[in-house]
Design an enzyme around this catalytic site. Structure first.
Site, PDB file in Angstrom:
ATOM      1  N   ARG A   4      -9.547  -7.624   3.257  1.00  0.00           N
ATOM      2  CA  ARG A   4      -8.405  -7.452   4.154  1.00  0.00           C
ATOM      3  C   ARG A   4      -8.425  -8.449   5.311  1.00  0.00           C
ATOM      4  O   ARG A   4      -7.374  -8.925   5.736  1.00  0.00           O
ATOM      5  CB  ARG A   4      -8.341  -6.006   4.665  1.00  0.00           C
ATOM      6  CG  ARG A   4      -7.750  -5.067   3.629  1.00  0.00           C
ATOM      7  CD  ARG A   4      -7.627  -3.645   4.132  1.00  0.00           C
ATOM      8  NE  ARG A   4      -6.964  -2.815   3.134  1.00  0.00           N
ATOM      9  CZ  ARG A   4      -6.852  -1.493   3.220  1.00  0.00           C
ATOM     10  NH1 ARG A   4      -7.375  -0.840   4.249  1.00  0.00           N
ATOM     11  NH2 ARG A   4      -6.226  -0.823   2.277  1.00  0.00           N
ATOM     12  N   LYS A  18      -6.024  12.376 -12.815  1.00  0.00           N
ATOM     13  CA  LYS A  18      -5.148  13.543 -12.837  1.00  0.00           C
ATOM     14  C   LYS A  18      -3.667  13.217 -12.960  1.00  0.00           C
ATOM     15  O   LYS A  18      -3.141  12.397 -12.224  1.00  0.00           O
ATOM     16  CB  LYS A  18      -5.352  14.343 -11.559  1.00  0.00           C
ATOM     17  CG  LYS A  18      -6.717  14.991 -11.482  1.00  0.00           C
ATOM     18  CD  LYS A  18      -6.836  15.786 -10.219  1.00  0.00           C
ATOM     19  CE  LYS A  18      -8.086  16.644 -10.226  1.00  0.00           C
ATOM     20  NZ  LYS A  18      -8.251  17.319  -8.935  1.00  0.00           N
ATOM     21  N   GLY A  25      -3.066   3.631  -0.772  1.00  0.00           N
ATOM     22  CA  GLY A  25      -2.002   4.639  -0.729  1.00  0.00           C
ATOM     23  C   GLY A  25      -0.602   4.034  -0.667  1.00  0.00           C
ATOM     24  O   GLY A  25       0.330   4.543  -1.296  1.00  0.00           O
ATOM     25  N   GLY A  85      -5.868   2.758  -5.422  1.00  0.00           N
ATOM     26  CA  GLY A  85      -7.053   3.522  -5.836  1.00  0.00           C
ATOM     27  C   GLY A  85      -8.199   2.616  -6.228  1.00  0.00           C
ATOM     28  O   GLY A  85      -8.472   1.628  -5.557  1.00  0.00           O
TER      29      GLY A  85
END
Ligand code: 3PG
Ligand code: MG
Length: 397
Positions: A37, A198, A378, A355
């Protein structure tokens, strides 16, 4: 793509520029473990400084929840920034107030100042107008280079953008252009690969993608939920039994949208979740009751590679298997390498992020060989869900 102003529209000479960065870097035992970053931010700072701006960098770090948690100070980033930039960076131990204002006003053209963690103030996450005013007092213009924090409507991302003339920094611009080329206005056919554990956390994402892409490849443990929903026995594999109905609805909705959903054709099953756990390749109806799927098998990989060869654009979020433990990284690595080759051959525009996708791509050695790898977690996911990112929306118009 929505219109926003960039550094091309700004002559920053002599101006105090408040630059919202995302210095929320991974830190372990006080040491930065991944400089990505900072490395991606520095071109924006360097450009502004070389054009004579007085650069005031602000960012959140971690989640101190409005308190001055010493371990969440941005002070250690001062040195990392200065080293990467190759020039001195000042530091003030607050992000608003008299001391910050004095330091901002004392900057000379081309100088750089770093402010303390914006989340030391409770008003940051509440998007408190008083805090936003405090930021606005420091500067003449606002540049947002924190795409990865743009899903937060906070005082330093959204609030202050309403108070000062606002621009996208180069990293923000890069992210938005890459994402637009991948989903906003892509060359077709578009393939999306979605992995992860999930279905329940990726409902909006799957819904949005199935309305936008031509082929949606589902991998990771969430594929087990889809397979189980179709009546296949999945043994001890991770899956969400309560999501079977939803999985069938997703399949039906995709069919209606003309989006082809691609599920595994075979699986690598293992005795336990451990590196080198005894394993074998099985067909969909061959999963032994006491074993678990940890990767997709070679027939699935071949199918995916063939589909990628026919694609023009790829959006990738989430690995196929348990890539952290050998040999269950095989499918992810094989697909990643093919993506890199197709990208280098100019056949495929490939965008990944969100993720653990970046670590999976890095593990496969291809993170530098994709068209674009997002620096966001996110925010990338919310963008895949088709949501408006408040930090981006505030730059528009
Ligand atoms: C990130 O690392 O994903 C961003 O910096 C946002 O951080 P947050 O999830 O704490 O808001
Ligand atoms: Mg986060």
């Amino acid at each position: 793509m929505p219109a926003f102003r960039t550094l091309d529209d700004l002559d920053p000479r002599g101006k105090r520029v408040l630059l919202r960065a995302d210095l929320n870097l991974p830190v372990k035992d006080g040491k930065i473990t991944d400089m990505t970053r900072i490395e991606r931010l520095c071109p924006t700072i360097a450009e502004l400084a070389s054009k004579g701006a007085r650069v005031i960098v602000c960012s959140h770090f971690d989640r101190p929840k409005g308190k001055r948690v010493p371990e969440m100070s941005l002070k250690p980033m001062q040195e990392a920034l200065a080293r990467t930039l190759g020039k001195p960076v000042g530091f003030v131990d607050d992000c608003i107030g008299a001391e910050a204002e004095a330091a901002a006003n004392a900057l000379k053209d081309g100088e750089v100042l770093l402010l303390e963690n914006t989340r030391y103030h409770a008003g940051e996450e509440k998007n408190d107008p008083a805090l936003a005013q405090g930021f606005a007092k420091l500067a003449d213009v606002f540049v947002n280079d924190a795409f990865s924090a743009a899903h937060r409507a906070h005082a330093s991302t959204e609030g202050v953008a309403k108070l000062l003339p606002s621009y996208a920094g180069r990293l923000m611009q890069q992210e938005l252009e890459a994402l637009d080329a991948a989903l906003g206005n892509p060359q077709r056919p578009v393939v999306a690969i979605v992995g992860g554990a999930k279905v329940s956390t990726k409902l909006d994402l799957l819904g949005n993608l199935s309305s936008k892409v031509d082929v949606l490849v589902i991998g990771g443990a969430m594929a087990n939920t889809f397979l189980a929903a179709q009546g296949h026995a999945v043994g001890k594999s991770l899956q969400e039994a309560e999501m079977h109905g939803t999985a069938r609805e997703i399949l039906a909705a995709a069919r209606k949208n003309g989006c082809e959903i691609v599920l595994p054709l075979d699986l690598v099953v293992a005795e336990g979740f451990a590196a080198h756990s005894p394993n074998k390749v099985v067909g969909l109806d061959g999963v032994p009751a006491e074993m678990m799927a940890l990767d997709v098998g070679p027939a699935t990989v071949a199918d995916v590679l063939q589909r990628l060869s026919a694609a023009k654009t790829l959006v990738w979020n989430g690995p196929f298997g348990a890539f952290e433990i050998a040999p269950f990284d095989a499918a992810t690595v094989a697909v990643a390498k093919k993506v890199a080759r197709l990208t280098e051959a100019g056949q495929l525009r490939s965008v990944g992020g969100g993720g653990d996708t970046v670590s999976a791509l890095r593990h496969a050695g291809v993170s530098e060989r994709m068209s674009y790898v997002s620096s966001a977690g996110g925010a990338f996911l919310e963008w895949l869900e088709g949501k408006t990112l408040p930090g981006v929306a505030a730059l528009e118009g």
